[in-house]
Design an enzyme around this catalytic site. Structure first.
Site, PDB file in Angstrom:
ATOM      1  N   ILE A 580       0.820  -1.224   0.000  1.00  0.00           N
ATOM      2  CA  ILE A 580       0.000   0.000   0.000  1.00  0.00           C
ATOM      3  C   ILE A 580       0.847   1.265   0.000  1.00  0.00           C
ATOM      4  O   ILE A 580       0.351   2.359  -0.162  1.00  0.00           O
ATOM      5  CB  ILE A 580      -0.975   0.049   1.200  1.00  0.00           C
ATOM      6  CG1 ILE A 580      -0.212  -0.154   2.520  1.00  0.00           C
ATOM      7  CG2 ILE A 580      -2.102  -0.931   1.026  1.00  0.00           C
ATOM      8  CD1 ILE A 580      -1.056   0.148   3.741  1.00  0.00           C
ATOM      9  N   ALA A 582       5.151   3.125   0.288  1.00  0.00           N
ATOM     10  CA  ALA A 582       6.592   2.945   0.455  1.00  0.00           C
ATOM     11  C   ALA A 582       6.998   3.665   1.721  1.00  0.00           C
ATOM     12  O   ALA A 582       6.752   4.849   1.881  1.00  0.00           O
ATOM     13  CB  ALA A 582       7.315   3.532  -0.743  1.00  0.00           C
ATOM     14  N   GLY A 583       7.584   2.912   2.644  1.00  0.00           N
ATOM     15  CA  GLY A 583       8.097   3.531   3.862  1.00  0.00           C
ATOM     16  C   GLY A 583       9.568   3.822   3.657  1.00  0.00           C
ATOM     17  O   GLY A 583      10.140   3.489   2.616  1.00  0.00           O
ATOM     18  N   GLU A 584      10.148   4.412   4.682  1.00  0.00           N
ATOM     19  CA  GLU A 584      11.543   4.803   4.557  1.00  0.00           C
ATOM     20  C   GLU A 584      12.466   3.586   4.507  1.00  0.00           C
ATOM     21  O   GLU A 584      13.493   3.587   3.851  1.00  0.00           O
ATOM     22  CB  GLU A 584      11.860   5.681   5.764  1.00  0.00           C
ATOM     23  CG  GLU A 584      13.218   6.286   5.724  1.00  0.00           C
ATOM     24  CD  GLU A 584      13.825   6.314   7.091  1.00  0.00           C
ATOM     25  OE1 GLU A 584      13.072   6.297   8.081  1.00  0.00           O
ATOM     26  OE2 GLU A 584      15.052   6.307   7.173  1.00  0.00           O
ATOM     27  N   GLU A 587       8.879  -1.612   2.061  1.00  0.00           N
ATOM     28  CA  GLU A 587       7.481  -1.466   1.661  1.00  0.00           C
ATOM     29  C   GLU A 587       6.538  -1.467   2.855  1.00  0.00           C
ATOM     30  O   GLU A 587       6.846  -2.058   3.897  1.00  0.00           O
ATOM     31  CB  GLU A 587       7.101  -2.636   0.753  1.00  0.00           C
ATOM     32  CG  GLU A 587       7.679  -2.478  -0.631  1.00  0.00           C
ATOM     33  CD  GLU A 587       7.631  -3.762  -1.420  1.00  0.00           C
ATOM     34  OE1 GLU A 587       7.510  -4.842  -0.803  1.00  0.00           O
ATOM     35  OE2 GLU A 587       7.726  -3.682  -2.648  1.00  0.00           O
ATOM     36  N   ASP A 699       7.176  16.374  14.683  1.00  0.00           N
ATOM     37  CA  ASP A 699       6.856  16.377  13.247  1.00  0.00           C
ATOM     38  C   ASP A 699       5.356  16.185  13.065  1.00  0.00           C
ATOM     39  O   ASP A 699       4.900  15.413  12.225  1.00  0.00           O
ATOM     40  CB  ASP A 699       7.657  15.265  12.540  1.00  0.00           C
ATOM     41  CG  ASP A 699       7.699  15.490  11.027  1.00  0.00           C
ATOM     42  OD1 ASP A 699       7.274  16.568  10.571  1.00  0.00           O
ATOM     43  OD2 ASP A 699       8.144  14.572  10.316  1.00  0.00           O
TER      44      ASP A 699
HETATM   45  P1  AMP Z   1       5.329   5.700   6.815  1.00  0.00           P
HETATM   46  O1  AMP Z   1       6.611   5.006   6.560  1.00  0.00           O
HETATM   47  O2  AMP Z   1       4.807   5.525   8.194  1.00  0.00           O
HETATM   48  O3  AMP Z   1       5.375   7.132   6.387  1.00  0.00           O
HETATM   49  O4  AMP Z   1       4.256   5.003   5.851  1.00  0.00           O
HETATM   50  C1  AMP Z   1       4.255   5.150   4.454  1.00  0.00           C
HETATM   51  C2  AMP Z   1       2.828   5.123   3.916  1.00  0.00           C
HETATM   52  O5  AMP Z   1       2.205   3.897   4.220  1.00  0.00           O
HETATM   53  C3  AMP Z   1       1.943   6.175   4.590  1.00  0.00           C
HETATM   54  O6  AMP Z   1       1.970   7.393   3.930  1.00  0.00           O
HETATM   55  C4  AMP Z   1       0.565   5.560   4.521  1.00  0.00           C
HETATM   56  O7  AMP Z   1      -0.053   5.858   3.296  1.00  0.00           O
HETATM   57  C5  AMP Z   1       0.844   4.077   4.591  1.00  0.00           C
HETATM   58  N1  AMP Z   1       0.626   3.586   5.952  1.00  0.00           N
HETATM   59  C6  AMP Z   1       1.502   3.577   6.966  1.00  0.00           C
HETATM   60  N2  AMP Z   1       0.956   3.068   8.085  1.00  0.00           N
HETATM   61  C7  AMP Z   1      -0.298   2.710   7.771  1.00  0.00           C
HETATM   62  C8  AMP Z   1      -1.388   2.125   8.486  1.00  0.00           C
HETATM   63  N3  AMP Z   1      -1.265   1.834   9.773  1.00  0.00           N
HETATM   64  N4  AMP Z   1      -2.545   1.928   7.839  1.00  0.00           N
HETATM   65  C9  AMP Z   1      -2.660   2.258   6.533  1.00  0.00           C
HETATM   66  N5  AMP Z   1      -1.691   2.817   5.813  1.00  0.00           N
HETATM   67  C10 AMP Z   1      -0.513   3.049   6.405  1.00  0.00           C
END
Ligand code: AMP
Length: 925
Positions: A580, A582-584, A587, A699
């Site tokens: 869903i 891309a995190g840092e 995935e 942040d």
């Molecule tokens: P993050 O690394 O936490 O910034 O996550 C990257 C992207 O993944 C975010 O911008 C959200 O779109 C999605 N995401 C992260 N955590 C969740 C969650 N608990 N439920 C649904 N989507 C998530």
């Protein structure tokens, strides 16, 4: 410009008719409702766009209701299409249909049913569409009929601009708005006559897409000699001056100065008065002092002491000092010469601030005159005669000269033996020597003396390991000579060695930590291990009661921190379904978690990409170590971690609607104010919980809030400060480190003071993001300009249709002094109150539409009921039709008083704004 149309081989007809007020008009009509497959084109002449990039097209037309036309079923339409085509030059009729770009399909809000086209019952529709950004020199508009019965009554094409204004003494020219709805055009101002730009602060303003000037930053200031009057700089009057552009006002000339010209930056001194180089123009002109008074003297052989009192007139200054002029005079003939450098002055010869001096080393049996002159900062500028007090004195026998060669004979712990040579000029028989000494490091030097008849002496009763200063002078019948140079001698050390040892100590005590500006009492334990001098990181235990956040960095072993706060999950309980985001670190997936004996739940799974370094693994799991400490409905909940298998995973509750900023942009205008405030309340409650635990987020922004399917908002994105480094909004600032400038409080940008109070500032920005449906704070201003504007006191204006109470709360969050900002607890309270009393959330304009149903009620409310008949007669029967009226429409009702026209128009505009809000359309009419 007149817009004419060309009928392009079609069924459109140019017809002369009368409008509702029987004014002759030309309309274009088409009504081929019986025939199927109509495709009739009408095109305007070429319209040059000038500087405009965003063009508004206002159409007025009538449209016949198909139901009222018998026998047209199937072929009759109730819409037409609006197109445009950009070109750099006129291209005649040679445009193919396919070259037009469609703007919209236009439907009538009101079609009419009876009568023919000439009748008064027809309803005029007004529609506005926006085209842009335009890049060519001009364009054509085209109207495609596909089988409707339309009369096109008027086409108005216009653009918006910000009108030239003067702000902060800078002129900003007429400026055409930018090409995008959210773009601001930055405009440099030019200083008005006799003004200059403030240093490093050139004037700028921003022209919004709506033709309004926003965000003034920087300014011009009136030059020296000029002061501000309204929007101009005027010269200072005679007898007044202004020395710098930084001064606000012209000031009256200070004492003993004058000017007889306008626009002066300083005043000239009257005759006999002066200004020292270091005197600012604001101080009075002054003159040299008069002579010192009451000069007295005292002779001791070849030493003379002088004493006097200050002059009667200091010349208007407080920098009076004295200088001594010494002359030696011969007896016969009496002639005087300067004394030369052999004479000593104590404390000095000139620059004396006290009213006494001692003059030493004079010759014995000689004649001297001494003049004492008072001087001040303007004495050297004055050509008037010197004023001084004088005495003539004859000295007696000279004292011996200095004892200069001193030798350390024996140095012990408690005594020092010294010897010396007789002075070069004893000037008589030396009967005694005096030895003066003191401890070198003693602040208030207390002297002791020892006398000796010979050229050696032992000084006893001294302290060991201590530096002493010694000076010696000789005595004859003429008195004491002067002391010789200082000699430093240190006594010997004590012989017994001292024992030092280290102890293992444990220190516990109360300390204060600054949270949200309040001081809370904490209990601190600090353990010091003597051998390695290793200080264990401070662990803060809030005392007593509430659970406190523990920084995982304080754990030596990060794995221990993770397992202290996060549950280790068995990878077989987790089913990954799809990616869903891309995190840092890798995935982000969605999936399901099924724990034994529990229902399966939707989860988000953050994975750590393969080939990670140990540091990446630690940073990745750090988020879990933080999140795992929290348990609150408005803070994203951690289900657990997988650290013992691969990939390493963090499992979090699933938030169906993703991050708040994207969610709001997707649903622009679709929520009620109460729904938006409900979301904000949730976020504030989450933040109250986090700040109570002592966690500072750093942040907080809409992009870091997640939204679930019930619109519940939860705070997310936890990490140590360095995690901010990965926020694309964060930029490097001069204080070091990366900071998301637009969301961050001033003190955090300037000196990295991050507290719950700086989180409150960010919360205010988040409120603004929510109320403007994800608009970017400070639009497209640069970060530098944002910092500057904030420092100058600028704050974001209320977003469109934002209740004033909410904007006030934002402004409170952006108080400069962090102690003045509300606490999260208070914010939750305020939002709860608003939700309980929705009346407080009404925009001021909200009242109109809600309170009135009828045009007559509305007119009564604005005290314009005398025009009820005019409105009715012209067919304005509903508030919706009134809301579309233009000033021309109002005038055509026969309302000729300008005051009444204005009152009605301003009320109509208010009504219109509210209707737009209620219908959730973004189009400005
Ligand atoms: P993050 O690394 O936490 O910034 O996550 C990257 C992207 O993944 C975010 O911008 C959200 O779109 C999605 N995401 C992260 N955590 C969740 C969650 N608990 N439920 C649904 N989507 C998530």
């Amino acid at each position: 410009m007149m817009i004419n149309c060309i009928l392009l081989f079609s069924q459109w007809e140019e017809i002369s008719g009368l409008d509702e007020n029987y004014t002759p008009i030309r309309t274009y009509q088409v009504c081929q409702v019986m025939e199927p497959n109509q495709n009739n084109w009408l095109r305007t002449n070429w319209i040059e766009k000038g500087d405009a990039q965003r063009i508004f097209v206002e159409l007025k037309f009538t449209l016949r209701d198909c139901n009222s036309l018998p026998g047209v079923v199937g072929s009759c339409k109730e819409t037409f299409n609006l197109y445009y085509q950009e070109t750099d030059v006129e291209v005649g009729r040679n445009i193919r249909e396919s070259q037009y770009v469609k703007i919209d399909t236009i439907a009538a809000d009101e079609s009419f049913t009876q009568g023919d086209l000439g009748e008064r019952k027809m309803k005029l529709n007004t529609e506005v569409r926006i085209i842009g950004p335009l890049s060519r020199r001009g364009f054509y508009l085209a109207f495609q009929d596909v089988g409707a019965c339309i009369a096109l009554v008027s086409v108005k094409v216009y653009y918006k601009k910000c009108w030239s204004i003067i702000e902060n003494l800078a002129t900003f020219p007429d400026t055409v708005t930018g090409s995008e709805f959210s773009s601001l055009v930055e405009v440099e101002g030019t200083c008005v006559n006799d003004a200059e730009e403030e240093a490093d602060n050139s004037p700028k303003m921003h022209c919004s897409a709506e033709g309004e000037w926003l965000v003034p930053i920087g300014k011009c200031i009136c030059k020296a000699g000029f002061h501000q009057k309204g929007d101009a700089c005027e010269p200072c009057g005679r007898g007044f001056y202004k020395s710098s552009s930084q001064d606000l006002q012209c000031s009256r000339c200070p004492a003993h100065s004058y000017n007889d010209r306008e626009g002066s930056w300083r005043c000239d001194c009257e005759d006999g008065y002066y200004r020292a180089l270091s005197d600012p123009p604001s101080v009075a002109c002054t003159r040299p002092p008069s002579a010192p008074q009451n000069l007295l003297y005292n002779i001791n052989h070849t030493t003379v002491s002088l004493e006097w009192t200050p002059p009667a007139d200091t010349g208007g200054r407080n920098d009076v000092m004295y200088r001594i002029i010494c002359r030696r005079c011969t007896w016969e003939p009496e002639e005087c010469f300067p004394c030369g450098s052999n004479v000593g002055y104590l404390p000095q010869q000139s620059g004396l601030t006290d009213t006494y001096v001692t003059i030493t080393d004079l010759l014995a049996h000689a004649n001297y005159t001494f003049e004492v002159e008072a001087v001040n900062g303007v004495s050297d500028l004055s050509r008037t005669q010197r004023l001084f007090a004088a005495v003539s004195i004859a000295t007696s026998q000279a004292a011996p000269s200095q004892v200069s060669e001193v030798i350390k004979e024996r140095v012990q712990q408690h005594s020092i033996q010294l010897s010396w040579q007789e002075p070069e000029q004893p000037n008589g028989v030396i009967t005694e020597y005096e030895i003066k000494y003191y401890e070198k490091d003693q602040k208030n030097r207390i002297y002791s003396t020892v006398k000796s008849k010979s050229t050696s002496a032992t000084v006893n009763n001294l302290k060991p390991s201590t530096a002493y200063i010694f000076q010696i002078r000789a005595f004859t019948a003429a008195g004491y000579g002067t002391f010789g140079p200082r000699v430093e001698v240190t006594t010997k050390e004590e012989s017994t060695g001292s024992v030092s040892f280290c102890s293992l100590c444990r220190h516990c005590g109360y300390s204060k930590a600054d949270q949200e500006g309040d001081e809370e009492l904490y209990f601190q334990c600090e353990c010091q291990l003597s051998s390695a001098h290793y200080t264990h990181a401070h662990q803060w235990f809030k005392f007593p009661g509430t659970k406190t956040y523990i920084d995982p960095e304080t754990y030596e072993d990060p794995n221990r921190a993770v397992h202290q706060f996060a549950k280790e999950l068995d990878a077989s309980c987790i089913k990954i379904e799809r990616v869903i985001g891309a995190g840092e670190f890798g995935e982000v997936c969605s999936g399901r978690l099924k724990l034994p004996g529990k229902r399966d739940v939707s989860v988000a799974i953050k994975t750590l990409k393969v080939g990670y370094t140990e540091k990446q693994r630690r940073d990745f799991l750090c988020e879990a170590s933080i999140m795992g400490q929290f348990d609150h409905p408005n803070v994203v909940h951690l289900e657990g971690v997988v650290t013992r298998g691969k990939p390493v995973m963090i499992v979090i509750e699933y938030m169906e609607n993703g991050s708040l900023d994207a969610f709001l942009r997707k649903h622009d205008g679709q929520f009620t104010v109460i729904q938006l405030v409900g979301m904000l309340r949730g976020i504030a409650a989450g933040m109250r919980y986090l700040s109570d635990m002592g966690y500072v987020h750093r942040d907080l922004a809409a992009r870091n809030i997640l939204v679930n399917s019930n619109l519940v908002c939860k705070v997310s994105d936890f990490g140590l400060s360095r995690v901010i480094d990965d926020d694309p909004e964060a930029v490097y600032t001069t204080t070091g480190g990366k900071i998301p400038v637009r969301w961050t409080a001033m003190e955090a940008i300037q000196y990295r003071k991050f507290t719950s109070a700086s989180d409150v500032w960010s919360y205010g920005i988040l409120m603004w993001e929510v109320m403007s449906y994800g608009e970017r704070p400070y639009w497209d201003m640069s970060n530098q300009d944002v910092i500057k504007a904030i420092e100058e006191g600028y704050r974001l204006p209320a977003p469109m249709d934002c209740p004033p109470g909410l904007h006030q709360l934002m402004l409170d969050c952006w108080q400069k002094d962090r102690a003045d900002r509300p606490k999260f607890d208070q914010i939750v309270g305020i939002l709860d109150k608003m939700i309980r009393n929705p009346n407080t959330l009404k925009t001021p304009m909200g009242t109109y539409f809600n309170s009135f149903r009828l045009v007559s009620e509305w007119l009564e409310a604005i005290k314009m009921e005398r025009y009820v008949d005019s409105f009715t007669a012209a067919g304005y029967s509903s508030l919706e039709s009134v809301a579309r009226m233009t000033i021309e429409d109002v005038m055509s009702l026969g309302i000729s008083l300008v005051g009444h026209q204005k009152k009605i128009m301003s009320s109509i505009q208010t009504m219109r704004a509210q209707m737009l809000h209620l219908h959730g359309t973004g189009v400005q009419v």
